[in-house]
Write a protein that holds these residues in place. Structure first.
Motif, PDB file in Angstrom:
ATOM      1  N   VAL A 122     -13.591  -0.240 -19.736  1.00 28.83           N
ATOM      2  CA  VAL A 122     -12.852  -1.396 -20.251  1.00 28.83           C
ATOM      3  C   VAL A 122     -13.876  -2.421 -20.738  1.00 28.83           C
TER       4      VAL A 122
ATOM      5  N   LEU B 251       0.839  -1.201   0.000  1.00 29.71           N
ATOM      6  CA  LEU B 251       0.000   0.000   0.000  1.00 29.71           C
ATOM      7  C   LEU B 251       0.876   1.253   0.000  1.00 29.71           C
TER       8      LEU B 251
ATOM      9  N   GLN C 138       0.333  -7.206  -6.124  1.00 28.25           N
ATOM     10  CA  GLN C 138      -0.587  -6.191  -5.617  1.00 28.25           C
ATOM     11  C   GLN C 138      -0.270  -4.770  -6.073  1.00 28.25           C
TER      12      GLN C 138
ATOM     13  N   PRO D  59      -2.240  -3.243  -9.501  1.00 27.35           N
ATOM     14  CA  PRO D  59      -3.627  -2.794  -9.302  1.00 27.35           C
ATOM     15  C   PRO D  59      -3.751  -1.654  -8.276  1.00 27.35           C
ATOM     16  N   GLN D  60      -2.902  -1.659  -7.247  1.00 23.06           N
ATOM     17  CA  GLN D  60      -2.990  -0.587  -6.254  1.00 23.06           C
ATOM     18  C   GLN D  60      -2.533   0.736  -6.843  1.00 23.06           C
TER      19      GLN D  60
ATOM     20  N   GLY E 134      -6.149   6.650 -10.100  1.00 25.93           N
ATOM     21  CA  GLY E 134      -7.514   6.806 -10.616  1.00 25.93           C
ATOM     22  C   GLY E 134      -7.651   6.336 -12.051  1.00 25.93           C
ATOM     23  N   LEU E 135      -6.868   5.305 -12.422  1.00 24.94           N
ATOM     24  CA  LEU E 135      -6.882   4.821 -13.804  1.00 24.94           C
ATOM     25  C   LEU E 135      -7.522   3.446 -13.895  1.00 24.94           C
ATOM     26  N   PRO E 136      -8.093   3.117 -15.058  1.00 21.19           N
ATOM     27  CA  PRO E 136      -8.516   1.726 -15.260  1.00 21.19           C
ATOM     28  C   PRO E 136      -7.288   0.818 -15.291  1.00 21.19           C
ATOM     29  N   GLN E 137      -7.516  -0.456 -15.098  1.00 26.40           N
ATOM     30  CA  GLN E 137      -6.394  -1.403 -15.107  1.00 26.40           C
ATOM     31  C   GLN E 137      -6.732  -2.597 -15.963  1.00 26.40           C
ATOM     32  N   ILE E 138      -5.723  -3.129 -16.632  1.00 24.32           N
ATOM     33  CA  ILE E 138      -5.861  -4.464 -17.214  1.00 24.32           C
ATOM     34  C   ILE E 138      -4.648  -5.255 -16.732  1.00 24.32           C
ATOM     35  N   THR E 139      -4.879  -6.497 -16.327  1.00 27.15           N
ATOM     36  CA  THR E 139      -3.814  -7.275 -15.700  1.00 27.15           C
ATOM     37  C   THR E 139      -3.564  -8.556 -16.485  1.00 27.15           C
TER      38      THR E 139
ATOM     39  N   SER F 101      -6.506  -0.843  -1.799  1.00 30.31           N
ATOM     40  CA  SER F 101      -5.899   0.469  -2.018  1.00 30.31           C
ATOM     41  C   SER F 101      -6.898   1.574  -1.727  1.00 30.31           C
TER      42      SER F 101
ATOM     43  N   VAL G 158     -12.663  -2.051 -12.445  1.00 31.29           N
ATOM     44  CA  VAL G 158     -13.223  -0.795 -11.928  1.00 31.29           C
ATOM     45  C   VAL G 158     -14.655  -0.948 -11.384  1.00 31.29           C
TER      46      VAL G 158
ATOM     47  N   PRO H 139      -6.404  -6.158  -4.482  1.00 30.69           N
ATOM     48  CA  PRO H 139      -5.508  -5.019  -4.244  1.00 30.69           C
ATOM     49  C   PRO H 139      -6.152  -3.673  -4.571  1.00 30.69           C
ATOM     50  N   ARG H 140      -6.981  -3.657  -5.610  1.00 30.12           N
ATOM     51  CA  ARG H 140      -7.607  -2.390  -5.977  1.00 30.12           C
ATOM     52  C   ARG H 140      -8.555  -1.931  -4.859  1.00 30.12           C
TER      53      ARG H 140
ATOM     54  N   ARG I  14      -6.608 -11.686  -7.495  1.00 31.49           N
ATOM     55  CA  ARG I  14      -5.354 -10.952  -7.382  1.00 31.49           C
ATOM     56  C   ARG I  14      -5.385  -9.620  -8.119  1.00 31.49           C
ATOM     57  N   SER I  15      -6.359  -9.410  -8.980  1.00 33.79           N
ATOM     58  CA  SER I  15      -6.504  -8.112  -9.635  1.00 33.79           C
ATOM     59  C   SER I  15      -7.484  -7.225  -8.873  1.00 33.79           C
TER      60      SER I  15
ATOM     61  N   SER J 299       2.712   1.544  -3.390  1.00 35.02           N
ATOM     62  CA  SER J 299       1.916   2.033  -4.517  1.00 35.02           C
ATOM     63  C   SER J 299       1.624   3.530  -4.357  1.00 35.02           C
TER      64      SER J 299
ATOM     65  N   ALA K  60      -2.794   1.527 -10.001  1.00 34.51           N
ATOM     66  CA  ALA K  60      -3.895   1.948 -10.887  1.00 34.51           C
ATOM     67  C   ALA K  60      -4.952   2.700 -10.083  1.00 34.51           C
ATOM     68  N   GLU K  61      -5.316   2.156  -8.934  1.00 39.86           N
ATOM     69  CA  GLU K  61      -6.349   2.794  -8.112  1.00 39.86           C
ATOM     70  C   GLU K  61      -5.863   4.143  -7.609  1.00 39.86           C
ATOM     71  N   LYS K  62      -4.605   4.194  -7.154  1.00 43.24           N
ATOM     72  CA  LYS K  62      -4.066   5.449  -6.608  1.00 43.24           C
ATOM     73  C   LYS K  62      -4.031   6.546  -7.679  1.00 43.24           C
TER      74      LYS K  62
END
Lengths: 299, 342
Positions: free
Chosen positions: B206, A99, A131, A134-135, A141-146, B116, B81, B112-113, B108-109, A102, A137-139
């Motif tokens: 997305v 945490l 972790q 994705p953390q 404020g963006l979308p994420q693809i993993t 956070s 999201v 964490p989001r 796992r995706s 990130s 990305a959240e911080k």
């Protein structure tokens, strides 16, 4: 089109090659005895960024948070083809969990300015948590693809990628800017370029430059500024940012910013187990197989 | 009762077109155990587009006293999201004490989001969970009834007990097979709480254009006999010897992480903390040194044979039978002995 791609990488102890010297006599880990390496999946992230720059144009910026000697991986990134590198370093960052990490990396991304894509390796081999991507990305404020395996297309505003899912894959379309994490099967990281190696081995942070002048007492600001300017022009300047440079809130970094605390560490002590010793001879192995069949373990 | 009452134990329920992930049911069993100790309830959280009544019934039968159901066309398949948004909203409203996720690609995706945004601690790939008290060394504050999140760390040379010292929820992920699945109680009734879902267009930015998924033909978890190869096997070519032994004795082929990382065999075959956890009748470890992570995934096997030319390999310490020798010579002898058994 021109994409600004931020790659976040980590220097990690090479946990895959732990030898006897890696453990001290009292059973604790001797970090000094472990070679420090570029986290493997972060190399895949860098390779993906370099390939995207080659296909779509733009620049690749590599950032790491770590101790001063983490510049080793930044120089390696330069040898592979990175355009710009950033070391985020400060004793106050020590003890950060994912945490706090990130948060710190998000501060670095904001300080860098505008960008289109943040790429991280899926996970680091010293923690295997997956972790931070994705953390982050959240911080931000963006979308994420993993679990990205391949980038199929990138435009001004969107990207199309293939991502691993359990038992298969998905093709996803996502808006820019975004954060993505990359898996090892995505590519084979390129070797270091010989010419780039010769050119960029002199790349330094300000601290490293001062050290070449004999250490922290060196204070000739004008000379430093002139040298910095020359190095910047040649692409040899490694940015060095501390907690103040990042405007980071003190209670959100390092140990203070980490909710998870280690209550206890036990070194793994193996008690010599009692096993039945089977010599590697035909006869003994035949005996073992018969015993297993009689016990209905083999049928 | 004061507001200091602790919250419930939550399990994120991963489902894909009505099929619930095994790990979610395993976590419900563990969740019940933890909830009983804390004197709270076990609740499931399921998201989807058209969540069927049979899914909810299964969750009740596996121990969920209440199931939060968020049903919305935009939640049909997982994207980070909108899923995180819905769950963060639920957590803020209901304040669970513990929140467990399967350590799958989705878990796992997603976890964490969420962690956070909530600024909650999250510990990945726990191999054991229990309740105990914790004294924060910096503040000297003693916290009762905290979740001990236990996992191997640092290349498996240490086992760390980790605690979330901030406010709840205490979040963890756990690999499939690590916790045992409970026996369902047919007809068991429970509560259902429908969740109002409001999603904005940007939450759904997305989009999934195409999706391919197939059930793996490999069932390591269910295999009664497993033949596993490690770094000592030496090459992808040599791995055929492992397959041959497995085929001969009617077993499945598995591998250590080192063999998977070397590219000799697919990740689906990996046993250990970051792979599958297995409990077969017989586990034959060939050229596997036996790191903590690997042992975490197979130590519960009924019988273990270790074949290794290094007599000091840690794997011998948990073996029932040990053969110190070159696996390339030993395995053909085993195949021969088995074929000549009658």
């Amino acid at each position: 089109m021109s994409l600004t791609i931020l790659v976040f990488a980590k220097q990690v102890p090479d946990t895959a090659n732990i030898t006897g010297q890696a453990m001290k006599e009292d059973g604790t880990v001797n970090r000094g005895a472990l070679p420090a390496i570029f986290n493997p999946e972060d190399l895949n992230a860098l390779e993906m960024a370099l390939q995207m720059r080659e296909r779509f144009g733009g620049k690749v910026v590599v950032c790491t948070m770590g101790p001063p000697n983490a510049t080793a991986i930044l120089r390696r990134a330069l040898y592979m083809g990175a355009d710009e590198t950033i070391l985020v370093t400060d004793r106050r960052f020590a003890g950060a969990d994912t945490l706090a990490t990130s948060y710190t990396l998000a501060c670095a991304a904001r300080k860098y300015g505008t960008f289109d894509i943040v790429i991280c390796g899926r996970q680091a081999i010293d923690g295997d948590t997956a972790q931070v991507g994705p953390q982050l990305a959240e911080k931000l404020g963006l979308p994420q693809i993993t679990y990205v395996e391949d980038v199929l297309e990138a435009g001004e505003k969107t990207i199309t990628a293939r991502c691993q899912i359990e038992g298969g894959y998905e093709i996803v379309k996502a808006p820019l800017p975004l954060t993505m994490t990359v898996v090892a099967s995505a590519n084979v990281p390129r070797p270091l370029g010989a010419k780039r190696l010769a050119a960029f081995k002199k790349a330094k942070t300000r601290s490293e430059l001062i050290a070449t002048h004999g250490g922290r007492d060196y204070e000739d600001a004008n000379a430093l500024a002139a040298e910095e300017e020359t190095m910047r022009r040649k692409g040899l300047w490694i940015h060095e940012w501390n907690a103040d440079d990042l405007n980071a809130e003190p209670n959100r970094i390092g140990m203070a910013g980490s909710p998870t605390k280690v209550k206890q560490i036990e070194s793994v002590v193996l008690v010599g187990g009692e096993y039945k010793d089977i010599p590697p001879t035909d006869e003994a192995i035949r005996g073992l197989v018969h015993e297993l069949i009689e016990d209905h373990i083999l049928s | 009762m004061s507001k200091s009452t602790i919250g419930n134990v939550w399990v994120y329920i991963e489902q894909d077109e009505g099929k619930i992930a095994d790990v979610s049911l395993e976590l419900l069993a563990k969740g019940r155990e933890l909830a009983a100790e804390l004197g709270v309830k076990t609740e499931g959280v399921v998201l989807g587009g058209g969540v069927g009544a049979e899914v909810i019934q299964t969750l009740h039968e596996h121990g969920a006293e209440n199931v939060f159901v968020a049903d919305h066309p935009g939640l049909k398949y997982f994207t980070a999201v909108p899923y995180a948004k819905v769950i963060v909203g639920l957590v803020k409203q209901h304040r669970p004490n513990i929140f467990a996720f399967g350590a799958t690609p989705v878990g796992r995706s997603l976890a964490p989001r969420i962690a956070s945004e909530l600024q909650a601690g999250l510990t990945a790939d726990c191999t054991s969970l229990r309740i105990d008290e914790f004294e924060d060394r910096t503040t000297k504050q003693v916290m009762k009834n905290k979740l001990m999140q236990i996992r191997p760390a640092f290349g498996g040379n240490i086992i760390a007990t980790i605690v979330n010292s901030w406010q709840d929820p205490q979040m963890v992920t756990v690999r499939e097979g690590v916790m045992a699945m409970g026996t369902p109680e047919p007809g068991r009734k429970g509560k259902v709480t429908k969740v109002d879902v409001e999603l904005a267009p940007e939450d759904l930015a997305v989009s999934i254009l195409e999706r391919f998924k197939e059930e793996s033909s490999l069932n390591l978890k269910g295999a009664q006999i497993i033949v596993a190869g490690g770094y000592g096997v030496g090459s992808a070519e040599n791995f055929k010897l492992i397959s041959e032994l497995a085929e001969t004795v009617g077993g499945a082929v598995a591998a250590s992480r080192a063999a998977v990382d070397a590219g000799w065999i697919d990740h689906d075959h990996q046993v250990g903390q970051t792979g599958v956890t297995v409990r077969p009748r017989l586990y034959i470890a060939c050229g596997i040194s036996g790191s903590v992570q690997h042992r975490a995934g197979m130590a519960e096997s009924a019988k273990i044979i270790c074949i290794n030319n290094d007599a000091n390999a840690p794997m011998f310490s948990i073996a029932d039978y040990g053969i110190v020798g070159d696996l390339h010579a030993v395995i053909p002898k085993m195949i021969k002995a088995y074929k000549a058994r009658v």
